[in-house]
Write a protein that holds these residues in place. Structure first.
Motif, PDB file in Angstrom:
ATOM      1  N   GLY A  48       0.846  -1.184   0.000  1.00 24.96           N
ATOM      2  CA  GLY A  48       0.000   0.000   0.000  1.00 24.96           C
ATOM      3  C   GLY A  48       0.882   1.233   0.000  1.00 24.96           C
ATOM      4  O   GLY A  48       2.067   1.166   0.325  1.00 24.96           O
ATOM      5  N   GLY A  49       0.309   2.363  -0.348  1.00 27.58           N
ATOM      6  CA  GLY A  49       1.063   3.601  -0.360  1.00 27.58           C
ATOM      7  C   GLY A  49       1.443   4.060   1.047  1.00 27.58           C
ATOM      8  O   GLY A  49       0.954   3.532   2.050  1.00 27.58           O
ATOM      9  N   THR A  50       2.316   5.051   1.111  1.00 25.71           N
ATOM     10  CA  THR A  50       2.738   5.611   2.393  1.00 25.71           C
ATOM     11  C   THR A  50       1.523   6.120   3.166  1.00 25.71           C
ATOM     12  O   THR A  50       0.689   6.848   2.631  1.00 25.71           O
ATOM     13  CB  THR A  50       3.726   6.769   2.161  1.00 25.71           C
ATOM     14  N   GLY A  51       1.410   5.704   4.437  1.00 22.29           N
ATOM     15  CA  GLY A  51       0.307   6.151   5.275  1.00 22.29           C
ATOM     16  C   GLY A  51      -0.962   5.345   5.140  1.00 22.29           C
ATOM     17  O   GLY A  51      -1.994   5.708   5.725  1.00 22.29           O
ATOM     18  N   ALA A  52      -0.913   4.233   4.401  1.00 16.66           N
ATOM     19  CA  ALA A  52      -2.130   3.434   4.209  1.00 16.66           C
ATOM     20  C   ALA A  52      -2.561   2.698   5.471  1.00 16.66           C
ATOM     21  O   ALA A  52      -3.715   2.322   5.611  1.00 16.66           O
ATOM     22  CB  ALA A  52      -1.919   2.433   3.072  1.00 16.66           C
ATOM     23  N   GLY A  53      -1.623   2.470   6.396  1.00 15.05           N
ATOM     24  CA  GLY A  53      -1.932   1.715   7.608  1.00 15.05           C
ATOM     25  C   GLY A  53      -1.435   0.278   7.526  1.00 15.05           C
ATOM     26  O   GLY A  53      -2.013  -0.624   8.141  1.00 15.05           O
ATOM     27  N   GLU A 155      -6.251  10.904   1.918  1.00 17.25           N
ATOM     28  CA  GLU A 155      -6.456  10.322   3.243  1.00 17.25           C
ATOM     29  C   GLU A 155      -5.136   9.816   3.820  1.00 17.25           C
ATOM     30  O   GLU A 155      -4.875   9.967   5.024  1.00 17.25           O
ATOM     31  CB  GLU A 155      -7.471   9.183   3.171  1.00 17.25           C
ATOM     32  N   ARG A 156      -4.302   9.236   2.985  1.00 15.59           N
ATOM     33  CA  ARG A 156      -3.010   8.739   3.476  1.00 15.59           C
ATOM     34  C   ARG A 156      -2.131   9.881   3.965  1.00 15.59           C
ATOM     35  O   ARG A 156      -1.466   9.751   4.997  1.00 15.59           O
ATOM     36  CB  ARG A 156      -2.303   7.927   2.389  1.00 15.59           C
TER      37      ARG A 156
END
Length: 203
Positions: A48-53, A155-156
């Motif tokens: 997932g992208g940076t900050g996706a969790g 959001e990310r």
């Protein structure tokens, strides 16, 4: 303890599966033992992208299936970041990440022998990085499950800003906007060409 949102994300009703292959190695059972879901999938890749969790999800998944989690941020923080050059050097970082990943895989072979699931939280930003671990898994006759945490960039970035401020349990380093944008430029979303079981989480 995983957050309520993470537990919700792991609810099978919220998971959309695609690119499913018929294989004994990819069949997940619905039985549970001591509150944990049994799984015959021994290797899980979190992308997932940076900050996706990703790390939050990986922690919850490891707890749910009784697996061992390997998070790249944990290893790099414990072993190398204190010695990092200033400003950071990309080649210096990638060489040490390669060392860490090699040791993680050596440990994984022992976990596989013990039938213990392994969860790789390594970012897997690029197709080539995912392909490397898919090939390693297939080399020991295992088809891994790729968990794609698919969250939009706005959001990310909001989550990254919140993490930078709160410095909570999953905080590893401050991620400024230019670093976030750099990683966005490198991000390659999974496609059918990954040719494995994909679990896509969109919340």
């Amino acid at each position: 303890m995983p957050s309520a949102s993470t537990r919700s994300a792991l609810n099978p009703k919220r998971l959309r599966r695609s690119c499913r292959l018929t294989s004994a190695n990819t069949a997940n059972t619905a039985n549970s033992t001591n509150g944990r879901r049994k799984t015959t999938t021994l290797i899980h890749l979190i992308t997932g992208g940076t900050g996706a969790g990703k790390t939050t999800y990986a922690r919850a998944l490891a707890d749910e299936i009784g697996g061992v989690r390997y998070s790249i941020d944990d290893w790099m923080t414990a072993l190398f970041w204190m010695d990092a050059p200033e400003p950071p050097d990309f080649d210096w970082v990638m060489e040490r990440i390669a060392r860490v990943e090699a040791q993680m895989w050596a440990n994984t072979l022992q976990m596989i022998a013990l039938k213990t699931p392994v969860i790789f939280d390594l970012g897997f930003t690029t197709t080539d990085h995912r392909a490397k671990f898919i090939d390693l898994a297939k080399g020991v006759n295992i088809t891994p499950n790729l968990h794609w945490i698919d969250i939009d960039a706005e959001e990310r970035w909001r989550r990254v800003q919140s993490r930078n401020t709160s410095r909570g349990e999953t905080f590893a380093m401050d991620v400024p906007r230019d670093m976030f944008d750099f990683m966005e430029d490198r991000w390659e979303a999974p496609t059918d060409h990954d040719a494995i079981v994909i679990t896509r989480v969109t919340k």
